[in-house]
Design a protein around this motif. Structure first.
Motif, PDB file in Angstrom:
ATOM      1  N   GLY A  83      -4.526   6.057   6.156  1.00 38.33           N
ATOM      2  CA  GLY A  83      -3.700   6.074   4.945  1.00 38.33           C
ATOM      3  C   GLY A  83      -4.139   7.074   3.907  1.00 38.33           C
ATOM      4  N   VAL A  84      -5.386   7.519   3.975  1.00 37.23           N
ATOM      5  CA  VAL A  84      -5.913   8.369   2.898  1.00 37.23           C
ATOM      6  C   VAL A  84      -6.076   9.833   3.299  1.00 37.23           C
ATOM      7  N   ALA A  85      -5.651  10.180   4.498  1.00 38.81           N
ATOM      8  CA  ALA A  85      -5.903  11.557   4.963  1.00 38.81           C
ATOM      9  C   ALA A  85      -5.294  12.590   4.007  1.00 38.81           C
ATOM     10  N   GLU A 129     -15.452  11.780   8.505  1.00 38.86           N
ATOM     11  CA  GLU A 129     -16.352  11.355   7.415  1.00 38.86           C
ATOM     12  C   GLU A 129     -15.633  11.376   6.066  1.00 38.86           C
ATOM     13  N   SER A 130     -14.750  12.330   5.922  1.00 41.59           N
ATOM     14  CA  SER A 130     -14.061  12.469   4.650  1.00 41.59           C
ATOM     15  C   SER A 130     -13.089  11.311   4.415  1.00 41.59           C
ATOM     16  N   VAL A 149     -11.808   6.221   1.586  1.00 37.68           N
ATOM     17  CA  VAL A 149     -11.530   4.775   1.604  1.00 37.68           C
ATOM     18  C   VAL A 149     -12.511   4.049   0.684  1.00 37.68           C
ATOM     19  N   ARG A 150     -13.791   4.412   0.808  1.00 36.07           N
ATOM     20  CA  ARG A 150     -14.842   3.724   0.030  1.00 36.07           C
ATOM     21  C   ARG A 150     -14.672   3.999  -1.472  1.00 36.07           C
ATOM     22  N   LEU A 151     -14.394   5.249  -1.803  1.00 36.18           N
ATOM     23  CA  LEU A 151     -14.261   5.597  -3.225  1.00 36.18           C
ATOM     24  C   LEU A 151     -13.041   4.920  -3.856  1.00 36.18           C
ATOM     25  N   LEU A 152     -11.955   4.821  -3.075  1.00 34.55           N
ATOM     26  CA  LEU A 152     -10.765   4.132  -3.599  1.00 34.55           C
ATOM     27  C   LEU A 152     -11.052   2.651  -3.790  1.00 34.55           C
ATOM     28  N   PHE A 157       0.476   9.973  -0.384  1.00 32.07           N
ATOM     29  CA  PHE A 157       0.929   8.646   0.062  1.00 32.07           C
ATOM     30  C   PHE A 157      -0.247   7.915   0.688  1.00 32.07           C
ATOM     31  N   ASN A 158      -0.543   6.724   0.183  1.00 31.64           N
ATOM     32  CA  ASN A 158      -1.452   5.844   0.931  1.00 31.64           C
ATOM     33  C   ASN A 158      -0.557   5.058   1.877  1.00 31.64           C
ATOM     34  N   THR A 159      -0.672   5.326   3.167  1.00 31.79           N
ATOM     35  CA  THR A 159       0.280   4.735   4.114  1.00 31.79           C
ATOM     36  C   THR A 159      -0.208   3.427   4.740  1.00 31.79           C
ATOM     37  N   GLU A 160      -1.429   2.973   4.441  1.00 33.55           N
ATOM     38  CA  GLU A 160      -1.836   1.687   5.006  1.00 33.55           C
ATOM     39  C   GLU A 160      -2.903   0.986   4.160  1.00 33.55           C
ATOM     40  N   HIS A 161      -2.934  -0.304   4.306  1.00 32.20           N
ATOM     41  CA  HIS A 161      -3.950  -1.144   3.662  1.00 32.20           C
ATOM     42  C   HIS A 161      -5.264  -0.992   4.433  1.00 32.20           C
ATOM     43  N   SER A 162      -6.370  -1.284   3.766  1.00 33.65           N
ATOM     44  CA  SER A 162      -7.648  -1.244   4.475  1.00 33.65           C
ATOM     45  C   SER A 162      -7.764  -2.441   5.412  1.00 33.65           C
TER      46      SER A 162
END
Ligand SMILES: Cc1ncc(COP(=O)(O)O)c(C=O)c1O
Length: 375
Positions: free
Chosen positions: A337-339, A317-318, A323-326, A368-373
């Motif tokens: 990517g956001v973990a 959930e986190s 992802v949504r907040l970014l 690090f954001n490691t991936e695109h959505s």
């Protein structure tokens, strides 16, 4: 025990005006074996070779290092900067730095042996296979990619778009790794695996050398005193170990490295608890698809077992909420990517884990954001 904690939402400290991440249960395990790794997993010469090769490819561009002031305020720290790999080579993840580099090495090895055309193969959660397939098209060889049953169709399509032959395997990523290995020996294919095991280390070592480029750029882009903490996500641990080795080489004092995993696939956390590389059972069903790994990479573990200050896990959930907040800030990141960012905020907002990790209002954090959505 001092180093073992399960943090609860009710302990949360900071309550900024801006609505940010919902507090959630996390696990934080402070590594009792923390220290300098005894094994040099990633020698400097290998990184210089990887950097010279990869930065010469068409389409190479340095990715941005973004300031996240509202996230830093939410966490009650001085700064959070995020190295954003979403645009790397137009492939949607940092993995383009590794898989394709493995392919070019395998192709050149075969040429040096006059071995004729080769077929490269790997198992994937999505991103690594895309990089290998892209590399195979770029460097002219056949490619077979093994995907397990939870890999999303859009990820499979993205791999197939580079002309790779897709093989579906029942079970998890680790089952796909095993099937790939069996099929490769039966057919004489070259494995371009991002995970390593006893007797299979040179290709994944090169892949990790390629990943170091993102840490190298982040170090070049970083201004002022070094980061105090780095939160980086772990699947098999290759990315985290590459970041770790590189930042140890670039920054003094060395930033505290915290590895963040999904709570449904926390094999590095389990290994840290056990004090030895440990595989975890289960279906590893997490939205953080790139981190859905049950077995650490041997090389990664040899770096992280000492270099990581702590290992932690977060709930799905986190990651979804992060992802949504970014996205509200026009930053496009996938759940895997956001973990690291998600884990950083959750740990910093809980007074117990904040103290355990030495986070203060003066902390300077690199993620690090490691991936695109997917959108
Ligand atoms: C987006 C993303 N981030 C992080 C990772 C973790 O990398 P590693 O498996 O090397 O730990 C992966 C792995 O596939 C990934 O796809």
């Amino acid at each position: 025990m001092r180093w073992r904690t399960v943090a609860r939402a009710r302990d949360a400290v900071h309550r900024p005006n801006m609505p940010m991440l919902t507090p959630r249960d996390i696990q934080v395990f402070v590594n009792p074996n923390h220290g300098t790794p005894g094994i040099v997993v990633l020698p400097a010469a290998g990184f210089r070779r990887a950097k010279a090769e990869i930065t010469a490819w068409d389409g190479f561009a340095v990715t941005p290092l973004r300031h996240l002031p509202s996230w830093a305020a939410d966490a009650g720290v001085a700064t959070i900067l995020m190295k954003d790999e979403a645009t790397r080579f137009g492939l949607g993840s940092f993995k383009s730095l590794g898989g394709a580099y493995a392919v070019v090495n395998l192709v050149r090895d075969a040429q040096a042996r006059s071995a004729g055309p080769i077929t490269v193969t790997c198992a994937t959660d999505g991103n690594h296979g895309r990089s290998v397939a892209w590399g195979a098209r770029r460097f002219g060889c056949r490619c077979v990619i093994f995907v397990h049953e939870q890999v999303a169709q859009w990820r499979i399509d993205a791999i197939a778009a580079f002309g790779a032959d897709i093989q579906r395997v029942p079970g998890t990523y680790d089952d796909a790794v095993r099937t790939c290995s069996e099929q490769a020996s039966a057919n004489g294919w070259s494995i371009a695996s991002d995970t390593s095991w006893p007797g299979y280390t040179e290709v994944p070592r090169a892949i990790m050398q390629g990943y170091r480029i993102m840490a190298d750029e982040a170090a070049d882009q970083w201004e002022g005193p070094p980061p105090t903490h780095v939160f980086v996500q772990g699947g098999v641990g290759g990315a985290a170990a590459a970041v770790s080795a590189h930042l140890r080489a670039r920054f003094t004092p060395v930033p505290k490295l915290i590895v963040v995993e999904p709570d449904r696939a926390a094999c590095l956390l389990a290994s840290a608890r056990a004090g030895a590389l440990t595989a975890i059972p289960g279906d590893l069903d997490t939205v953080m698809a790139g981190l859905a790994c049950g077995e650490p990479s041997l090389l990664a573990w040899q770096e992280l077992e000492r270099a990581a200050v702590a290992f932690m896990s977060i709930p799905d959930e986190s990651a979804v909420e992060t992802v949504r907040l970014l996205m509200n800030q026009n930053i496009f990141a996938g759940e895997s990517g956001v973990a690291g960012l998600s884990g950083c905020i959750l740990a910093a907002r809980n007074m117990h884990t904040r103290a355990l990790l030495g986070l203060t209002k003066d902390s300077r954090i690199l993620v690090f954001n490691t991936e695109h959505s997917a959108f």
